[in-house]
Design an enzyme around this catalytic site. Sequence first.
Site, PDB file in Angstrom:
ATOM      1  N   HIS A  20      36.951  52.232 -44.967  1.00 10.34           N
ATOM      2  CA  HIS A  20      38.272  52.625 -45.444  1.00 10.34           C
ATOM      3  C   HIS A  20      39.328  52.321 -44.381  1.00 10.34           C
ATOM      4  O   HIS A  20      39.162  52.666 -43.223  1.00 10.34           O
ATOM      5  CB  HIS A  20      38.265  54.113 -45.785  1.00 10.34           C
ATOM      6  CG  HIS A  20      39.525  54.591 -46.409  1.00 10.34           C
ATOM      7  ND1 HIS A  20      40.001  55.856 -46.203  1.00 10.34           N
ATOM      8  CD2 HIS A  20      40.418  53.990 -47.240  1.00 10.34           C
ATOM      9  CE1 HIS A  20      41.129  56.021 -46.871  1.00 10.34           C
ATOM     10  NE2 HIS A  20      41.406  54.890 -47.504  1.00 10.34           N
ATOM     11  N   ASP A  28      47.057  30.692 -45.468  1.00 18.14           N
ATOM     12  CA  ASP A  28      47.175  29.269 -45.750  1.00 18.14           C
ATOM     13  C   ASP A  28      46.595  28.468 -44.586  1.00 18.14           C
ATOM     14  O   ASP A  28      46.167  29.042 -43.580  1.00 18.14           O
ATOM     15  CB  ASP A  28      48.633  28.898 -46.045  1.00 18.14           C
ATOM     16  CG  ASP A  28      49.593  29.236 -44.914  1.00 18.14           C
ATOM     17  OD1 ASP A  28      49.212  29.115 -43.721  1.00 18.14           O
ATOM     18  OD2 ASP A  28      50.739  29.609 -45.220  1.00 18.14           O
ATOM     19  N   HIS A 108      57.308  37.793 -41.131  1.00 18.19           N
ATOM     20  CA  HIS A 108      56.161  36.893 -40.963  1.00 18.19           C
ATOM     21  C   HIS A 108      55.599  36.956 -39.542  1.00 18.19           C
ATOM     22  O   HIS A 108      54.374  36.928 -39.350  1.00 18.19           O
ATOM     23  CB  HIS A 108      56.561  35.458 -41.321  1.00 18.19           C
ATOM     24  CG  HIS A 108      55.423  34.496 -41.315  1.00 18.19           C
ATOM     25  ND1 HIS A 108      54.320  34.634 -42.129  1.00 18.19           N
ATOM     26  CD2 HIS A 108      55.212  33.375 -40.590  1.00 18.19           C
ATOM     27  CE1 HIS A 108      53.483  33.642 -41.906  1.00 18.19           C
ATOM     28  NE2 HIS A 108      53.991  32.856 -40.970  1.00 18.19           N
ATOM     29  N   TYR A 130      54.230  30.735 -46.719  1.00 24.46           N
ATOM     30  CA  TYR A 130      54.033  32.181 -46.705  1.00 24.46           C
ATOM     31  C   TYR A 130      52.947  32.656 -47.671  1.00 24.46           C
ATOM     32  O   TYR A 130      52.974  33.780 -48.158  1.00 24.46           O
ATOM     33  CB  TYR A 130      55.353  32.923 -46.951  1.00 24.46           C
ATOM     34  CG  TYR A 130      56.388  32.528 -45.932  1.00 24.46           C
ATOM     35  CD1 TYR A 130      56.321  32.994 -44.628  1.00 24.46           C
ATOM     36  CD2 TYR A 130      57.406  31.629 -46.269  1.00 24.46           C
ATOM     37  CE1 TYR A 130      57.243  32.596 -43.682  1.00 24.46           C
ATOM     38  CE2 TYR A 130      58.329  31.224 -45.315  1.00 24.46           C
ATOM     39  CZ  TYR A 130      58.243  31.713 -44.024  1.00 24.46           C
ATOM     40  OH  TYR A 130      59.166  31.303 -43.075  1.00 24.46           O
ATOM     41  N   ALA A 131      51.962  31.797 -47.934  1.00 19.73           N
ATOM     42  CA  ALA A 131      50.821  32.179 -48.758  1.00 19.73           C
ATOM     43  C   ALA A 131      49.783  32.848 -47.857  1.00 19.73           C
ATOM     44  O   ALA A 131      48.732  32.291 -47.547  1.00 19.73           O
ATOM     45  CB  ALA A 131      50.242  30.964 -49.475  1.00 19.73           C
ATOM     46  N   ASN A 132      50.130  34.048 -47.412  1.00 23.30           N
ATOM     47  CA  ASN A 132      49.290  34.831 -46.514  1.00 23.30           C
ATOM     48  C   ASN A 132      49.341  36.280 -46.974  1.00 23.30           C
ATOM     49  O   ASN A 132      50.383  36.761 -47.407  1.00 23.30           O
ATOM     50  CB  ASN A 132      49.810  34.750 -45.068  1.00 23.30           C
ATOM     51  CG  ASN A 132      49.974  33.332 -44.592  1.00 23.30           C
ATOM     52  OD1 ASN A 132      49.008  32.601 -44.464  1.00 23.30           O
ATOM     53  ND2 ASN A 132      51.207  32.927 -44.336  1.00 23.30           N
TER      54      ASN A 132
END
Length: 141
Positions: A20, A28, A108, A130-132
């Site tokens: 947890h 990316d 970012h 920004y595909a994170n």
Amino acid sequence: MKRHGILNSEISRVLSYMGHTDQICIGDCGLPVPEETERIDLAVRFGVPSFLEVLSEVAKDMKIEKIYLAEEIKEKNPQMEEEIYRLLADLYAPCETGFKIQTEYVPHVKLKDMTKNCRAVIRTGETTPYANIILQSGCIF
């Protein structure tokens, strides 16, 4: 041999060790990975595998209570932001509580720094900006 779920042994191992509030990042192909964080490199070529393909499989195999996204995704890649929410809503909507994953937007630069505390960073072939995402593990009971 496994019949269901994630076949990649490194991803499967990391997910099984998570408790947890532990975190894992899917990024990316340009996301830097700190030396102290495990890198699981899936990138084969630009675009393969895609960020959403990997996110979909990981999200099916873990309980997510919170996600972290870069603030910049709102302006620089709103289509990806929408796809992330659609994918997660589709996976979590059938449950009694509905879609209740908390979201926190961070700069970012901070998101990259947060990867130091992740169990691992999964590198995809994604080439859109920004595909994170950082996924925080929930409790299954």
